[in-house]
Design an enzyme around this catalytic site. Sequence first.
Site, short mmCIF file in Angstrom:
data_model
loop_
_atom_site.label_atom_id
_atom_site.label_comp_id
_atom_site.label_asym_id
_atom_site.label_seq_id
_atom_site.Cartn_x
_atom_site.Cartn_y
_atom_site.Cartn_z
N ASP A 60 1.00 -1.43 -0.08
CA ASP A 60 -0.11 -0.16 -0.40
C ASP A 60 0.81 1.39 0.19
O ASP A 60 1.52 1.89 1.11
CB ASP A 60 -1.32 0.02 1.40
CG ASP A 60 -1.80 0.69 0.99
OD1 ASP A 60 -1.75 1.75 0.62
OD2 ASP A 60 -2.55 1.28 1.98
N VAL A 61 1.22 1.95 -1.17
CA VAL A 61 1.68 3.61 -0.77
C VAL A 61 1.60 3.94 -0.56
O VAL A 61 2.75 4.50 -0.05
CB VAL A 61 1.92 3.46 -3.19
CG1 VAL A 61 2.74 2.53 -3.25
CG2 VAL A 61 0.32 4.55 -3.28
N SER A 141 -2.63 12.43 -14.45
CA SER A 141 -4.14 12.52 -15.51
C SER A 141 -4.33 13.68 -15.94
O SER A 141 -4.13 14.78 -15.51
CB SER A 141 -5.31 12.03 -14.06
OG SER A 141 -6.58 12.17 -14.63
N TYR A 154 -9.40 13.99 -5.92
CA TYR A 154 -8.87 13.00 -6.50
C TYR A 154 -7.66 14.73 -8.23
O TYR A 154 -6.41 13.97 -8.34
CB TYR A 154 -9.57 12.61 -8.33
CG TYR A 154 -8.55 11.38 -8.95
CD1 TYR A 154 -8.16 10.23 -8.39
CD2 TYR A 154 -9.13 11.69 -10.27
CE1 TYR A 154 -7.14 9.65 -9.61
CE2 TYR A 154 -8.12 11.09 -10.87
CZ TYR A 154 -7.57 10.39 -10.81
OH TYR A 154 -6.35 9.04 -11.71
N LYS A 158 -3.66 14.65 -7.88
CA LYS A 158 -2.74 14.51 -8.78
C LYS A 158 -2.08 15.97 -9.72
O LYS A 158 -1.58 15.96 -9.99
CB LYS A 158 -4.22 14.11 -10.81
CG LYS A 158 -4.70 12.79 -10.43
CD LYS A 158 -3.13 11.66 -10.24
CE LYS A 158 -3.76 10.00 -9.74
NZ LYS A 158 -2.43 9.16 -10.40
#
Length: 250
Positions: A60-61, A141, A154, A158
């Site tokens: 899990d980063v 993204s 999100y 990004k």
Amino acid sequence: MTGPDLPKPTSIVTGASRGIGRAIATELAKTHKVIGTYRGRRDAAESLQAETGCEIFQCDVASGADRDGLMRFARQRFGTLDLLVNNAGMAPRERRDLLEATEESFDELVATNLKGPHFLTQQAARWMVEHGAGRIVFVTSISSYTASVNRGEYCISKAGLSMSVALYAQRLADVGVKVFEIRPGIVRTDMIAKVEKKYDDLIAAGLVPQRRMGEGSDVAKAVRAIADGLLDYSTGQVLDVDGGFHLRSL
């Protein structure tokens, strides 16, 4: 370069069990020794291993302990690291309007999509500096510059990751480590499965100039160019793998 008398270069691909990461790991396995990480889907990771011969490692980063474990594993297996592909990421568990979004979702996405790859890169970069060479790829993204008000956390994660690329590219440029950003557009993965029909309709209406959805293999080809050294005088470069979405026209 590789050849019969040269050792295979080594790579880590995070989030390799599915989607874009799987396509990247599959492509790199043709020429590299690869460690592909996964978080929960061991079945998918094992099928990747069976198909490609990749090593797999649960990570899990967002977890510092997991990142440490991954780097220890890579040192034991490889001894050197030539390429890191920061691909692991997640979408919000529930899309919510910006005025209704929760701190819990924000914290989870920033930890996974931004903090995790940023500090994994720090560890990988220190290792690469020991050998004076290496390449690092961040898969970000179009959401790093495109506002989606029903998944703001999100977009923020990004956008931050894009700055991480610029920072590491600048810091590592004179020590032989090249850093790149790949910005996928709308790509057919599990992440968009629930809204795939919506995107298909938007693309058909002209949202993407090339009039098709991207595939994981499109992103993998961009990683291939980086891995093969074709862009080594372009550190910090952003590669828009988006069918022309980033273009502006009247």
